[in-house]
Write an enzyme that holds these catalytic residues in place. Structure first.
Site, PDB file in Angstrom:
ATOM      1  CE1 TYR A 217      28.838 134.988 -61.630  1.00 21.86           C
ATOM      2  CE2 TYR A 217      30.417 135.327 -63.408  1.00 21.86           C
ATOM      3  CZ  TYR A 217      29.206 134.824 -62.966  1.00 21.86           C
ATOM      4  OH  TYR A 217      28.373 134.157 -63.835  1.00 21.86           O
TER       5      TYR A 217
ATOM      6  CE  LYS B 111      29.252 131.453 -61.854  1.00 20.82           C
ATOM      7  NZ  LYS B 111      28.122 130.550 -61.575  1.00 20.82           N
TER       8      LYS B 111
HETATM    9  P1  NAD Z   1      19.399 134.927 -62.882  1.00 18.93           P
HETATM   10  O1  NAD Z   1      19.746 135.945 -61.872  1.00 18.93           O
HETATM   11  O2  NAD Z   1      18.416 135.267 -63.955  1.00 18.93           O
HETATM   12  O3  NAD Z   1      18.863 133.599 -62.138  1.00 18.93           O
HETATM   13  C1  NAD Z   1      19.503 133.077 -61.008  1.00 18.93           C
HETATM   14  C2  NAD Z   1      18.476 132.368 -60.150  1.00 18.93           C
HETATM   15  O4  NAD Z   1      19.156 131.881 -58.961  1.00 18.93           O
HETATM   16  C3  NAD Z   1      17.363 133.297 -59.659  1.00 18.93           C
HETATM   17  O5  NAD Z   1      16.102 132.696 -59.842  1.00 18.93           O
HETATM   18  C4  NAD Z   1      17.697 133.511 -58.178  1.00 18.93           C
HETATM   19  O6  NAD Z   1      16.564 133.781 -57.367  1.00 18.93           O
HETATM   20  C5  NAD Z   1      18.365 132.183 -57.829  1.00 18.93           C
HETATM   21  N1  NAD Z   1      19.180 132.296 -56.622  1.00 18.93           N
HETATM   22  C6  NAD Z   1      20.000 133.314 -56.266  1.00 18.93           C
HETATM   23  N2  NAD Z   1      20.522 133.103 -55.045  1.00 18.93           N
HETATM   24  C7  NAD Z   1      20.041 131.904 -54.620  1.00 18.93           C
HETATM   25  C8  NAD Z   1      20.216 131.155 -53.431  1.00 18.93           C
HETATM   26  N3  NAD Z   1      20.982 131.596 -52.443  1.00 18.93           N
HETATM   27  N4  NAD Z   1      19.570 129.962 -53.312  1.00 18.93           N
HETATM   28  C9  NAD Z   1      18.765 129.514 -54.304  1.00 18.93           C
HETATM   29  N5  NAD Z   1      18.565 130.197 -55.456  1.00 18.93           N
HETATM   30  C10 NAD Z   1      19.192 131.379 -55.620  1.00 18.93           C
HETATM   31  O7  NAD Z   1      20.802 134.421 -63.504  1.00 18.93           O
HETATM   32  P2  NAD Z   1      21.140 133.697 -64.895  1.00 18.93           P
HETATM   33  O8  NAD Z   1      21.675 134.732 -65.821  1.00 18.93           O
HETATM   34  O9  NAD Z   1      20.036 132.832 -65.339  1.00 18.93           O
HETATM   35  O10 NAD Z   1      22.398 132.811 -64.428  1.00 18.93           O
HETATM   36  C11 NAD Z   1      22.256 131.476 -63.987  1.00 18.93           C
HETATM   37  C12 NAD Z   1      23.640 130.890 -63.768  1.00 18.93           C
HETATM   38  O11 NAD Z   1      24.409 131.008 -64.965  1.00 18.93           O
HETATM   39  C13 NAD Z   1      24.434 131.615 -62.667  1.00 18.93           C
HETATM   40  O12 NAD Z   1      25.199 130.669 -61.939  1.00 18.93           O
HETATM   41  C14 NAD Z   1      25.352 132.518 -63.469  1.00 18.93           C
HETATM   42  O13 NAD Z   1      26.529 132.824 -62.757  1.00 18.93           O
HETATM   43  C15 NAD Z   1      25.638 131.653 -64.684  1.00 18.93           C
HETATM   44  N6  NAD Z   1      26.064 132.417 -65.855  1.00 18.93           N
HETATM   45  C16 NAD Z   1      25.230 133.308 -66.455  1.00 18.93           C
HETATM   46  C17 NAD Z   1      25.678 134.004 -67.579  1.00 18.93           C
HETATM   47  C18 NAD Z   1      24.781 134.989 -68.290  1.00 18.93           C
HETATM   48  O14 NAD Z   1      25.238 135.623 -69.247  1.00 18.93           O
HETATM   49  N7  NAD Z   1      23.523 135.121 -67.909  1.00 18.93           N
HETATM   50  C19 NAD Z   1      26.982 133.816 -68.072  1.00 18.93           C
HETATM   51  C20 NAD Z   1      27.794 132.910 -67.409  1.00 18.93           C
HETATM   52  C21 NAD Z   1      27.335 132.201 -66.315  1.00 18.93           C
END
Ligand code: NAD
Length: 249
Positions: free
Chosen positions: A157, A161
């Site tokens: 991961y 990133k």
């Molecule tokens: P989440 O899992 O709630 O949502 C991710 C969405 O992406 C889901 O709807 C999923 O179905 C979709 N997805 C997954 N694989 C896919 C694919 N191959 N094609 C199209 N869509 C796809 O995650 P989140 O927590 O909302 O995170 C969103 C982004 O933010 C991610 O890139 C994550 O790495 C980043 N992020 C999140 C956090 C956190 O604390 N939640 C922190 C840092 C970064």
């Protein structure tokens, strides 16, 4: 000063839930047409469409896997057919497959790199020609503070990133002359289903390491994305904005 995205069209990947959904909602509130992408079969994407349409937004659901360049191309074609331009791309889709290096399978590495990094490459490549022709566009990539700091148990991961940050800066340099701005946001701890199940004690221990003393909300990320795709940030490109309550300075 009111931020208006009226007449602009935004593609948000992984917009069915979580941060992507909050971003889609925020951009829709400011008048953008929203292309909701999520994985094939996603009910969340249809729910998101219903919500945004009820707010008065024009939307298009394009289910497709960001790992597939063919899916990305199809999504951009459908976007142009319906809305005539593509002005904003938010590469938000992402997954985790955590584990220590010794126990991390090749599939866990490949899945995370393919979705988080190659996915952004695919969609960016697919929008770059129409954005170049339009002589303008804004792209925001959803990185993470662990792409800057590294993290035990997240070799795949954190690498994805960190790669996304390299992609952001490289595309920013290649396309600045076409007036396409490319930035990344790096969230820290954001409230989610995962953080909801933590005990109060564990949460308190995390809060102690965060100068602002709390987890962020998906809306905190959405507001910064809005800033980066709006006219408020016309002189900003190639940057990584940390949204982490001061965790990493
Ligand atoms: P989440 O899992 O709630 O949502 C991710 C969405 O992406 C889901 O709807 C999923 O179905 C979709 N997805 C997954 N694989 C896919 C694919 N191959 N094609 C199209 N869509 C796809 O995650 P989140 O927590 O909302 O995170 C969103 C982004 O933010 C991610 O890139 C994550 O790495 C980043 N992020 C999140 C956090 C956190 O604390 N939640 C922190 C840092 C970064």
């Amino acid at each position: 000063m009111e931020i208006s995205l009226k007449g602009k069209t935004a593609i948000v990947t992984g917009a069915g839930r979580g941060i992507g959904r909050a971003v889609a909602r925020m951009l829709a509130q400011c008048g953008a047409n929203i292309v909701i992408n999520d994985i094939p079969g996603s009910q969340d994407a249809l729910d998101a469409q219903k919500e945004l349409e009820q707010m008065g937004a024009k939307t298009l659901v394009c289910l497709g896997d960001v790992r597939s360049y063919a899916d990305a191309e199809k999504m951009v074609k459908e976007t142009l057919d319906k809305f005539k331009s593509v002005d904003i791309l938010v590469n938000n889709a992402g997954i985790t497959r955590d584990g220590l290096l010794m126990r991390m399978s090749e599939a866990d590495w490949d899945d995370v790199l393919d979705i988080n990094l190659k996915g952004a490459f695919n969609t960016t490549k697919a929008v770059i020609r129409p954005m170049s022709k339009q002589k303008g566009g804004a792209i925001v990539n959803m990185a993470s503070i662990v792409g800057v700091t590294g993290n035990a148990g997240q070799v795949n991961y954190a690498s994805s990133k960190a790669g996304l940050i390299g992609l952001t800066k490289s595309v920013a340099k290649e396309y600045a002359s076409r007036n396409i701005r490319v930035n990344a946001v790096a969230p820290g701890f954001i409230k989610s289903k995962m953080t909801d199940v933590l005990s109060e004690e564990v949460k308190e221990s995390y809060f102690k390491s965060i100068p602002l003393g709390r987890f962020g909300e998906a809306e905190d990320i959405a507001k910064t994305v809005l800033y980066l795709v709006s006219d408020l940030s016309l002189y900003i490109t190639g940057q990584v904005i940390h949204i982490d309550g001061g965790l990493v300075m």
